[in-house]
Design a protein around this motif. Structure first.
Motif, PDB file in Angstrom:
ATOM      1  N   PRO A 112      29.584  47.546  38.099  1.00 47.53           N
ATOM      2  CA  PRO A 112      31.007  47.332  38.410  1.00 47.53           C
ATOM      3  C   PRO A 112      31.246  47.414  39.912  1.00 47.53           C
ATOM      4  CG  PRO A 112      30.764  48.894  36.607  1.00 47.53           C
ATOM      5  CD  PRO A 112      29.390  48.654  37.170  1.00 47.53           C
ATOM      6  N   LYS A 171      36.625  39.900  41.215  1.00 47.86           N
ATOM      7  CA  LYS A 171      35.492  40.627  40.642  1.00 47.86           C
ATOM      8  C   LYS A 171      35.648  42.139  40.731  1.00 47.86           C
ATOM      9  CE  LYS A 171      32.432  36.863  41.826  1.00 47.86           C
ATOM     10  NZ  LYS A 171      31.317  36.406  42.627  1.00 47.86           N
ATOM     11  N   ALA A 191      36.697  45.708  39.861  1.00 40.81           N
ATOM     12  CA  ALA A 191      37.087  46.398  38.629  1.00 40.81           C
ATOM     13  C   ALA A 191      38.024  47.565  38.903  1.00 40.81           C
ATOM     14  CB  ALA A 191      35.842  46.900  37.899  1.00 40.81           C
ATOM     15  N   PRO A 237      43.435  45.373  38.569  1.00 42.36           N
ATOM     16  CA  PRO A 237      42.337  46.345  38.597  1.00 42.36           C
ATOM     17  C   PRO A 237      42.875  47.761  38.402  1.00 42.36           C
ATOM     18  CG  PRO A 237      42.904  45.697  40.817  1.00 42.36           C
ATOM     19  CD  PRO A 237      43.759  44.870  39.897  1.00 42.36           C
ATOM     20  N   LEU A 285      36.586  52.627  33.582  1.00 42.13           N
ATOM     21  CA  LEU A 285      35.715  51.478  33.386  1.00 42.13           C
ATOM     22  C   LEU A 285      35.144  51.405  31.968  1.00 42.13           C
ATOM     23  CD1 LEU A 285      33.842  51.348  36.801  1.00 42.13           C
ATOM     24  CD2 LEU A 285      35.877  50.086  36.068  1.00 42.13           C
ATOM     25  N   GLY A 297      42.402  46.712  31.460  1.00 42.58           N
ATOM     26  CA  GLY A 297      42.940  46.732  32.813  1.00 42.58           C
ATOM     27  C   GLY A 297      44.050  47.759  32.932  1.00 42.58           C
TER      28      GLY A 297
END
Length: 128
Positions: free
Chosen positions: A5, A49, A51, A78, A121, A126
């Motif tokens: 991540p 991209k 996270a 994010p 994560l 989200g």
């Protein structure tokens, strides 16, 4: 093999960016560091991209809360962990009520930081 991540660190203090980046890389995460909200926003397509963002509340120019409001418009937004060397209970409450997964005061408790990142994560979702 799945890439690790990507975590962005947005803080105007170079030593904080460097220290957090080294810590997170040693924990198996990929990192990108930014000295300002503006630098983060100007990164272009690579932002999709990311996270999770570790975001300082007090930044020159656009502050952490203003950047967070902009991030909430992303699909999906994010996860965000706010950090601050100047945070009080009102700032903490504001950050958490806005949907951040954590608010950590500097110096940052590494165990709480890593636990907060792992929790966010591993949820697979989200920001609310």
């Amino acid at each position: 093999m799945t890439p690790p991540p990507l975590i962005a660190i947005v803080d105007d203090d170079r030593s904080v960016r460097s220290g957090l980046s080294n810590l997170l890389q040693s924990a198996g995460y990929a990192t990108r560091s930014f000295e300002s909200a503006e630098a983060f926003l100007n990164q272009g397509p690579g932002a999709a991209k990311i996270a999770l963002i570790i975001l300082d509340v007090k930044l020159k120019g656009i502050d952490g809360f203003e950047l967070y409001e902009r991030l909430l418009l992303w699909t999906p937004p994010p996860w965000v962990i706010f950090i601050s060397g100047h945070g009080d209970e009102n700032t903490h409450r504001l950050a958490v009520n806005a949907g951040a997964i954590a608010f950590l005061r500097k110096p940052i408790d590494v165990d709480i930081l890593l636990e907060s990142i792992q929790r966010a994560l591993s949820s697979g979702e989200g920001t609310p």
